[in-house]
Design a protein around this motif. Structure first.
Motif, PDB file in Angstrom:
ATOM      1  N   GLY A  71       0.818  -1.207   0.000  1.00  0.00           N
ATOM      2  CA  GLY A  71       0.000   0.000   0.000  1.00  0.00           C
ATOM      3  C   GLY A  71       0.852   1.258   0.000  1.00  0.00           C
ATOM      4  O   GLY A  71       0.506   2.261  -0.647  1.00  0.00           O
ATOM      5  N   CYS A  72       1.977   1.216   0.705  1.00  0.00           N
ATOM      6  CA  CYS A  72       2.894   2.363   0.738  1.00  0.00           C
ATOM      7  C   CYS A  72       3.492   2.630  -0.643  1.00  0.00           C
ATOM      8  O   CYS A  72       3.733   3.788  -1.016  1.00  0.00           O
ATOM      9  CB  CYS A  72       4.010   2.128   1.755  1.00  0.00           C
ATOM     10  N   ILE A  73       3.720   1.563  -1.401  1.00  0.00           N
ATOM     11  CA  ILE A  73       4.219   1.736  -2.778  1.00  0.00           C
ATOM     12  C   ILE A  73       3.187   2.487  -3.606  1.00  0.00           C
ATOM     13  O   ILE A  73       3.513   3.404  -4.373  1.00  0.00           O
ATOM     14  CB  ILE A  73       4.534   0.365  -3.417  1.00  0.00           C
ATOM     15  N   GLY A  74       1.911   2.091  -3.430  1.00  0.00           N
ATOM     16  CA  GLY A  74       0.832   2.788  -4.133  1.00  0.00           C
ATOM     17  C   GLY A  74       0.747   4.247  -3.710  1.00  0.00           C
ATOM     18  O   GLY A  74       0.500   5.134  -4.541  1.00  0.00           O
ATOM     19  N   LEU A  75       0.943   4.508  -2.417  1.00  0.00           N
ATOM     20  CA  LEU A  75       0.925   5.880  -1.903  1.00  0.00           C
ATOM     21  C   LEU A  75       2.034   6.710  -2.547  1.00  0.00           C
ATOM     22  O   LEU A  75       1.798   7.846  -2.981  1.00  0.00           O
ATOM     23  CB  LEU A  75       1.096   5.871  -0.381  1.00  0.00           C
ATOM     24  N   ILE A  76       3.234   6.144  -2.621  1.00  0.00           N
ATOM     25  CA  ILE A  76       4.375   6.863  -3.206  1.00  0.00           C
ATOM     26  C   ILE A  76       4.134   7.147  -4.688  1.00  0.00           C
ATOM     27  O   ILE A  76       4.434   8.240  -5.192  1.00  0.00           O
ATOM     28  CB  ILE A  76       5.677   6.058  -3.003  1.00  0.00           C
ATOM     29  N   LYS A  77       3.559   6.175  -5.393  1.00  0.00           N
ATOM     30  CA  LYS A  77       3.248   6.389  -6.814  1.00  0.00           C
ATOM     31  C   LYS A  77       2.235   7.512  -6.974  1.00  0.00           C
ATOM     32  O   LYS A  77       2.324   8.330  -7.910  1.00  0.00           O
ATOM     33  CB  LYS A  77       2.700   5.097  -7.434  1.00  0.00           C
ATOM     34  N   ALA A  78       1.262   7.549  -6.053  1.00  0.00           N
ATOM     35  CA  ALA A  78       0.249   8.603  -6.107  1.00  0.00           C
ATOM     36  C   ALA A  78       0.875   9.977  -5.874  1.00  0.00           C
ATOM     37  O   ALA A  78       0.527  10.955  -6.549  1.00  0.00           O
ATOM     38  CB  ALA A  78      -0.834   8.335  -5.062  1.00  0.00           C
ATOM     39  N   ILE A  79       1.811  10.043  -4.933  1.00  0.00           N
ATOM     40  CA  ILE A  79       2.503  11.312  -4.645  1.00  0.00           C
ATOM     41  C   ILE A  79       3.293  11.777  -5.867  1.00  0.00           C
ATOM     42  O   ILE A  79       3.248  12.943  -6.254  1.00  0.00           O
ATOM     43  CB  ILE A  79       3.438  11.152  -3.431  1.00  0.00           C
TER      44      ILE A  79
END
Length: 259
Positions: A71-79
């Motif tokens: 989920g953190c990977i997805g968060l970073i991609k979103a940022i």
């Protein structure tokens, strides 16, 4: 999967900060200027968002630490991909990306093997689906996705079907109070179940000891092959009540057979 654990991946979730809108906007402006410290602070300030998303996958036999990292990977991609010029809140943009990242992880770790070419088509179709959704503010059709990828509609359908999560017959689909309905409760049985039941006179004797309503439900369910929903419509009660009466009747029959 245990969601309510305090420490996940070495992070004390009870002490995670929450950024307000002004703080997010100020940090995002710095991030776009290449400020790494602001980026780390923004990530840390949105970890609660990741926690809220992974709760949607509660009930799966997955390690919560693994889902949190994905989920953190997805968060970073979103940022990294967030466009400040768009009139949309960051959380609105980030949640689908976090969910998408987790779903890709779950599909890659699915026990059912799917060919790499079909997986690649599916992932490309998912990316196109997300892009069209944000562009048109609605769910795209299969035809629109196929047109963007320049492939037949059938290939898109096959690709999506191939990466669907497997479902257990015992997965809950509805709950009313203490009554839980599982997938198997909604599956229609077209086999001649009556042949099995009629072989044993003991079961027939047990059936006679049931109430009239329980006996009718058992007959409709196992002799006529109706689903619980169909039985509920015919008798005029809820599916949850049908499920409860069916289970009660089966317990009585089983107890009588063993006595």
């Amino acid at each position: 999967m245990i969601i309510n654990k305090v420490e996940i991946c070495g992070v004390n979730t009870s002490k995670l900060p929450v950024l307000n809108s002004a703080e997010k906007e100020a940090l995002m402006l710095k991030i776009k200027d290449g400020d790494e410290e602001a980026r780390n602070k923004f990530i840390y300030g949105n970890l609660r968002l990741v926690l809220s998303v992974i709760q949607r996958f509660n009930g799966r036999k997955e390690v919560v630490d693994d889902l949190f990292q994905v989920g953190c990977i997805g968060l970073i991609k979103a940022i990294d991909n967030f466009d400040l010029s768009q009139n949309v809140q960051f959380s609105t943009y980030a949640v689908p990306m976090i969910i998408g990242e987790i779903r890709r992880y779950l599909r890659d770790n699915n026990s059912i093997r799917v060919s790499r070419s079909i997986k690649d088509t599916a992932y490309k179709a998912l990316q196109v689906k997300e892009r069209l959704f944000y562009r048109n503010s609605r769910e795209p059709t299969v035809s629109e996705i196929a047109k963007e990828l320049d492939i037949p509609c059938e290939d898109v359908v096959i690709a999506f079907d191939a990466i669907q999560d497997t479902v257990s017959l015992f997965d809950p689909v509805y709950q009313e109070g203490n009554d839980t309905l599982c997938v198997m409760d909604q599956v229609k049985d077209n086999e001649q179940c009556a042949e099995t039941w009629d072989r044993t006179l003991t079961i027939n004797s047990a059936m006679e000891r049931l109430s009239e309503r329980e006996r009718k439900i058992i007959n409709l369910r196992f002799f006529d092959g109706l689903t619980q929903i169909e039985i509920a419509d015919e008798i005029g009660i809820s599916q949850a009540q049908v499920s409860r009466l069916e289970k009660s009747a089966l317990r009585h029959i089983n107890k009588y057979i063993k006595s």
